[in-house]
Design an enzyme around this catalytic site. Sequence first.
Site, short mmCIF file in Angstrom:
data_model
loop_
_atom_site.label_atom_id
_atom_site.label_comp_id
_atom_site.label_asym_id
_atom_site.label_seq_id
_atom_site.Cartn_x
_atom_site.Cartn_y
_atom_site.Cartn_z
N HIS A 1 0.76 -1.14 0.04
CA HIS A 1 -0.13 -0.18 0.22
C HIS A 1 1.17 1.18 -0.56
O HIS A 1 0.35 1.81 -0.09
CB HIS A 1 -0.88 0.02 1.09
CG HIS A 1 -0.10 0.48 2.39
ND1 HIS A 1 -0.06 0.02 3.59
CD2 HIS A 1 -0.02 1.65 3.08
CE1 HIS A 1 0.23 0.18 4.55
NE2 HIS A 1 0.53 1.56 4.19
N ASP B 1 -0.03 -7.48 2.35
CA ASP B 1 0.04 -6.57 1.95
C ASP B 1 1.50 -6.12 1.74
O ASP B 1 1.89 -6.00 3.41
CB ASP B 1 -0.54 -5.17 2.72
CG ASP B 1 -0.16 -4.13 2.87
OD1 ASP B 1 -0.13 -3.41 1.34
OD2 ASP B 1 -0.65 -2.89 4.00
N GLY C 1 2.83 6.47 9.31
CA GLY C 1 4.12 6.86 8.59
C GLY C 1 4.91 5.66 9.13
O GLY C 1 6.21 5.37 8.81
N SER D 1 3.89 2.55 7.90
CA SER D 1 3.47 1.64 7.24
C SER D 1 4.83 0.34 6.66
O SER D 1 5.89 0.97 6.56
CB SER D 1 2.60 1.94 6.41
OG SER D 1 1.12 2.29 6.57
N GLY D 2 4.92 -0.67 6.47
CA GLY D 2 5.79 -1.27 5.07
C GLY D 2 7.16 -1.67 6.15
O GLY D 2 7.91 -2.20 6.23
#
Length: 337
Positions: free
Chosen positions: A75, A125, A227, A229-230
């Site tokens: 995402h 994801d 912030g 994410s990932g």
Amino acid sequence: MSSLTRVVILLSLGIYGIMKVAADCGKVPLAGRIMGGQNSVPGKWPWQVSIRDAKGTHYCGGALVDNKTVISAAHCFPNTNVTKSPVTACLGSFNLTEANPNEVCVKVKNITNYPNYTKDADSGDISILELDSELNMTNYIFPVCIPVSGLNFPTGQNCWLTGWGDIKFGTNLQSPKTLQEVSLRLIDAKKCNETYNINAGGAAKAEIRDDMICTGYPEGGKSACQGDSGGPVVCLKDGLWYLVGVVSFAAGCGLPKRPGVNTLVPSFTNWILQNDPHAFENVRPEPTTTVATTTTTTTTTTTSGASTRLISSLLIPVSFILLVSHSSSSSFQQRFS
């Protein structure tokens, strides 16, 4: 020194180097705000990546898994065309607003999102980022291990989440934007799905699938936030740090009965290996069988990291035997020539 002797010595040294690289993932070279978290220290999480846009602004996290590959969240990359939307991966980062001699930033050459991922809260994801150039490993830049497909990390295990995201909903991490860390408990998909279907003051519900894993506490207060994410969720197992989760989504930040939801990496190990053959070097425990693709149309087999290490470890004594044999043969000829 004979030519054969030189070849054997160089071969052995080269093989030793291969074995060293293959055996070191998930170890912190220097070891011996996440909501509710605390400042980290430089070099503690050397696989942590800061993903930055064309202006150099951090917006997502990631994890280094080999010297040219980063794992992040799909995402984070709605546009995978790096020509139109340039992306940079920075390693060795700590305070984002201060100069850092340990930081290395590399352009992302290619982005591969998991093909079945289409929208927030979907399965898959996860994204593979190929860097434009190989990285040199340092005390501040080092890969985390990839768990072999199906490796279990149980509910209740304490793991760590790191990143530069908001310290609470709508509140940015303040300058100098120091890398944050927080210890969180794993919650398996079944238990997490039950939690997400409890009415919690109007907080959004979600379907938690088997290829996801949650992190947090029933009372909330500690979690990933915007912030992060990932970024990596890493767990310690048998002395090695594993990339167990990739930060995906949550209902708010740190709300009660709404833990953070992460992509469960062991569910996607085979897909990672199909798209990044070098990742075999850092899969643990060593895979002992070939890996088939997750699609129904093709099957790919690749030599496993275990085979690479087995062959390497055998070649060293073989090299020694060759050297001894050559020396013995030379001695025999000298005595009876």
